[in-house]
Design an enzyme around this catalytic site. Structure first.
Site, PDB file in Angstrom:
ATOM      1  N   TYR A 166       0.884  -1.170   0.000  1.00  0.00           N
ATOM      2  CA  TYR A 166       0.000   0.000   0.000  1.00  0.00           C
ATOM      3  C   TYR A 166       0.920   1.218   0.000  1.00  0.00           C
ATOM      4  O   TYR A 166       0.942   2.015   0.923  1.00  0.00           O
ATOM      5  CB  TYR A 166      -0.922  -0.002   1.218  1.00  0.00           C
ATOM      6  CG  TYR A 166      -1.921  -1.143   1.240  1.00  0.00           C
ATOM      7  CD1 TYR A 166      -2.254  -1.827   0.073  1.00  0.00           C
ATOM      8  CD2 TYR A 166      -2.542  -1.532   2.422  1.00  0.00           C
ATOM      9  CE1 TYR A 166      -3.160  -2.873   0.091  1.00  0.00           C
ATOM     10  CE2 TYR A 166      -3.463  -2.568   2.448  1.00  0.00           C
ATOM     11  CZ  TYR A 166      -3.764  -3.246   1.279  1.00  0.00           C
ATOM     12  OH  TYR A 166      -4.665  -4.271   1.307  1.00  0.00           O
TER      13      TYR A 166
HETATM   14  P1  FDA Z   1       2.749  -3.148 -10.465  1.00  0.00           P
HETATM   15  O1  FDA Z   1       2.960  -3.793 -11.773  1.00  0.00           O
HETATM   16  O2  FDA Z   1       2.326  -1.718 -10.447  1.00  0.00           O
HETATM   17  O3  FDA Z   1       4.047  -3.352  -9.566  1.00  0.00           O
HETATM   18  C1  FDA Z   1       4.162  -2.920  -8.223  1.00  0.00           C
HETATM   19  C2  FDA Z   1       5.649  -2.772  -7.873  1.00  0.00           C
HETATM   20  O4  FDA Z   1       6.327  -4.014  -8.075  1.00  0.00           O
HETATM   21  C3  FDA Z   1       6.377  -1.752  -8.750  1.00  0.00           C
HETATM   22  O5  FDA Z   1       7.445  -1.195  -8.003  1.00  0.00           O
HETATM   23  C4  FDA Z   1       6.930  -2.615  -9.862  1.00  0.00           C
HETATM   24  O6  FDA Z   1       8.035  -2.016 -10.525  1.00  0.00           O
HETATM   25  C5  FDA Z   1       7.304  -3.887  -9.134  1.00  0.00           C
HETATM   26  N1  FDA Z   1       7.164  -5.078  -9.972  1.00  0.00           N
HETATM   27  C6  FDA Z   1       6.080  -5.463 -10.687  1.00  0.00           C
HETATM   28  N2  FDA Z   1       6.321  -6.626 -11.290  1.00  0.00           N
HETATM   29  C7  FDA Z   1       7.565  -7.000 -10.971  1.00  0.00           C
HETATM   30  C8  FDA Z   1       8.373  -8.115 -11.323  1.00  0.00           C
HETATM   31  N3  FDA Z   1       7.919  -9.073 -12.113  1.00  0.00           N
HETATM   32  N4  FDA Z   1       9.632  -8.183 -10.825  1.00  0.00           N
HETATM   33  C9  FDA Z   1      10.106  -7.195 -10.003  1.00  0.00           C
HETATM   34  N5  FDA Z   1       9.388  -6.119  -9.642  1.00  0.00           N
HETATM   35  C10 FDA Z   1       8.125  -6.016 -10.123  1.00  0.00           C
HETATM   36  N6  FDA Z   1      -2.611  -5.878  -1.704  1.00  0.00           N
HETATM   37  C11 FDA Z   1      -2.855  -6.896  -0.828  1.00  0.00           C
HETATM   38  O7  FDA Z   1      -1.933  -7.337  -0.134  1.00  0.00           O
HETATM   39  N7  FDA Z   1      -4.097  -7.451  -0.742  1.00  0.00           N
HETATM   40  C12 FDA Z   1      -5.135  -7.032  -1.497  1.00  0.00           C
HETATM   41  O8  FDA Z   1      -6.234  -7.561  -1.392  1.00  0.00           O
HETATM   42  C13 FDA Z   1      -4.904  -5.964  -2.420  1.00  0.00           C
HETATM   43  N8  FDA Z   1      -5.906  -5.504  -3.213  1.00  0.00           N
HETATM   44  C14 FDA Z   1      -5.668  -4.458  -4.086  1.00  0.00           C
HETATM   45  C15 FDA Z   1      -6.708  -3.984  -4.893  1.00  0.00           C
HETATM   46  C16 FDA Z   1      -6.489  -2.937  -5.771  1.00  0.00           C
HETATM   47  C17 FDA Z   1      -7.619  -2.445  -6.638  1.00  0.00           C
HETATM   48  C18 FDA Z   1      -5.218  -2.325  -5.839  1.00  0.00           C
HETATM   49  C19 FDA Z   1      -4.973  -1.164  -6.760  1.00  0.00           C
HETATM   50  C20 FDA Z   1      -4.172  -2.801  -5.056  1.00  0.00           C
HETATM   51  C21 FDA Z   1      -4.389  -3.870  -4.166  1.00  0.00           C
HETATM   52  N9  FDA Z   1      -3.369  -4.375  -3.369  1.00  0.00           N
HETATM   53  C22 FDA Z   1      -3.620  -5.406  -2.497  1.00  0.00           C
HETATM   54  C23 FDA Z   1      -2.021  -3.806  -3.461  1.00  0.00           C
HETATM   55  C24 FDA Z   1      -1.155  -4.627  -4.414  1.00  0.00           C
HETATM   56  O9  FDA Z   1      -0.760  -5.826  -3.769  1.00  0.00           O
HETATM   57  C25 FDA Z   1       0.116  -3.831  -4.783  1.00  0.00           C
HETATM   58  O10 FDA Z   1      -0.247  -2.645  -5.432  1.00  0.00           O
HETATM   59  C26 FDA Z   1       1.038  -4.679  -5.671  1.00  0.00           C
HETATM   60  O11 FDA Z   1       2.330  -4.139  -5.657  1.00  0.00           O
HETATM   61  C27 FDA Z   1       0.501  -4.727  -7.092  1.00  0.00           C
HETATM   62  O12 FDA Z   1       1.233  -5.570  -7.893  1.00  0.00           O
HETATM   63  P2  FDA Z   1       1.116  -5.385  -9.486  1.00  0.00           P
HETATM   64  O13 FDA Z   1       2.008  -6.351 -10.133  1.00  0.00           O
HETATM   65  O14 FDA Z   1      -0.328  -5.339  -9.871  1.00  0.00           O
HETATM   66  O15 FDA Z   1       1.616  -3.881  -9.628  1.00  0.00           O
END
Ligand code: FDA
Length: 410
Positions: A352
């Site tokens: 978050y």
């Molecule tokens: P994104 O792609 O934006 O990456 C997030 C971060 O990780 C960035 O710094 C990115 O550069 C890095 N990153 C991404 N992929 C990578 C990879 N393959 N290797 C290395 N680094 C990488 N959390 C939770 O614990 N429980 C929940 O229920 C929820 N629910 C939720 C709902 C909604 C609508 C949102 C917007 C967010 C959540 N979250 C959550 C928070 C969520 O866990 C957090 O935003 C994660 O970082 C999202 O991962 P993504 O890959 O989607 O994001």
């Protein structure tokens, strides 16, 4: 790493030179007609989807590991920042925004989920959403599951890198507690698994946050057992029905129940906004979370925490006056809660993400500066994360406004 006069052109040429094998099909630049739709596809926070938001010079959507290695090597060679994106849910948009010239590696094409019911494991590529992971498991078994977040569009890459909690947290802990192997590409372009990276780095990538230690290509999940039928119910109470007397506790790691008078102050503040706009989500800790030590992964918020509060405010347009009113409202609410939540430091959850807690200076990341926000997310685990970072990425290639700094940047 000497930046040339036109790093963008040089970067593209470098990519073609490094890997002519189909990589041209997955490169998007602003002159490409699909550039905007690829960029916007997984943006979840409209605040970072405006004409003023800095845009990447290039987006690469790799089809395989060699494409990721080529993007890393060419970014290094031409002095460009890398932002890795899986599901794009970063609260501060750090996976697709940077003030320095940058390239996005978007893992949208790497989303295969392979479930092995007999061994109760699954290999999940980082671009798979949590919904895809749950669906593929449920397709094969009604009694196996994976304990991770609630929202199906969240990406496995970022989510598990930061810990990952959801409905099964009290029974099974975090998503990161159930990772048993990984494939990661480091700053030197090497493909590492658990055995070759060693336990220190394996520890760090399971909760220390994304975009710090390398690019996660895939996670190996240990599946957990669940009953075939689950009953879910909602209990709704209004203030007139004594809702204040039901809610018995607090916020990002609150150790003491919130007094009723404080809850009344929250309701008062909620009533200052239109209905449906603001939300406080209380996530209960305890159970299995109390049994896992604070140091077993970088995520330290374990025994003694009653619950976490997630504050949110939503608005649908980019009206700057409205943005100001709502962001100021939520900052005031956060400040109002200070006496009732964890202190010294006030704690937070890296998934978050909140840049109000502090930021790195991107040009010259300082350990001291990073410690301000770092101990809020990781408590004493912050120093171990710095130690690992110093070993695996001393030049600080993978970095953003809240990535772990190497020690050379004291
Ligand atoms: P994104 O792609 O934006 O990456 C997030 C971060 O990780 C960035 O710094 C990115 O550069 C890095 N990153 C991404 N992929 C990578 C990879 N393959 N290797 C290395 N680094 C990488 N959390 C939770 O614990 N429980 C929940 O229920 C929820 N629910 C939720 C709902 C909604 C609508 C949102 C917007 C967010 C959540 N979250 C959550 C928070 C969520 O866990 C957090 O935003 C994660 O970082 C999202 O991962 P993504 O890959 O989607 O994001």
């Amino acid at each position: 790493w000497v930046a040339s006069a036109d790093p963008h052109e040089d970067f593209l040429q470098c990519l073609h030179y490094q890997n002519s094998n189909a990589i041209s099909k997955v490169i998007y630049t602003p002159i490409n007609s699909s550039y905007s739709s690829v960029l916007q596809f997984s943006i979840r926070n409209g605040r970072f989807n405006t004409s003023a938001t800095p845009k990447p010079l290039v987006i690469v959507t790799p089809l395989n590991v060699a494409h990721i290695q080529a993007a890393i090597a060419c970014s290094q060679k031409h002095g460009l920042q890398i932002r890795v994106r899986s599901g794009g849910h970063d609260y501060e948009g750090l996976s697709y925004v940077s003030v320095l010239p940058f390239v996005i590696i978007d893992l949208i094409n790497m989303r295969t989920v392979t479930v092995d019911i007999g061994n109760k494991i699954a290999w999940v590529q980082a671009g798979a959403t949590l919904g895809e992971v749950y669906y593929r498991i449920a397709e094969k078994s009604r009694t196996l599951a994976f304990p991770a977040g609630v929202c199906p569009t969240v990406g496995s890459g970022g989510h598990i890198s930061g810990g990952g909690h959801g409905m099964m947290m009290r029974k099974y802990g975090l998503a990161a507690d159930h990772i048993i192997d990984v494939k990661l590409i480091d700053a030197e372009g090497r493909i590492l698994d658990r055995a070759s990276m060693g336990e220190d780095l394996f520890w760090a990538i399971r909760g220390g946050g994304g975009n710090t230690f390398g690019v996660v290509v895939a996670w190996k999940l240990e599946l957990v057992t669940v009953p075939p039928t689950v009953t879910v119910f909602n209990v709704t109470r209004t203030l007139e029905q004594n809702a204040t007397k039901l809610a018995k506790t607090d916020y990002v790691n609150v150790k003491e129940p919130i007094p009723e008078i404080a809850l009344e102050g929250i309701w008062e503040r909620l009533n200052q906004l239109d209905a449906q706009v603001a939300q406080l989500q209380f996530t209960a800790y305890g159970g299995k979370m109390d049994e896992i030590s604070e140091t077993s992964t970088p995520f330290p918020h374990r025994a003694g925490n009653l619950f976490q509060i997630h504050y949110a405010v939503f608005w649908g347009d980019q009206d700057s006056e409205r943005s100001q009113i709502y962001t100021s409202w939520i900052r005031k609410l956060y400040s109002y809660m200070t006496p009732y939540v964890t202190k010294n430091p006030r704690q937070a959850y890296i998934n978050y993400r909140d840049l109000d807690l502090g930021m790195n200076n991107l040009g010259n990341t300082s350990y001291k500066q990073a410690r301000i926000w770092g101990t809020k997310y990781f408590k004493n685990n912050f120093d171990r994360l710095v130690h690992v970072k110093t070993k695996v990425d001393p030049a600080n290639f993978f970095r953003n406004e809240q990535s772990i700094p190497p020690l050379s940047s004291w």
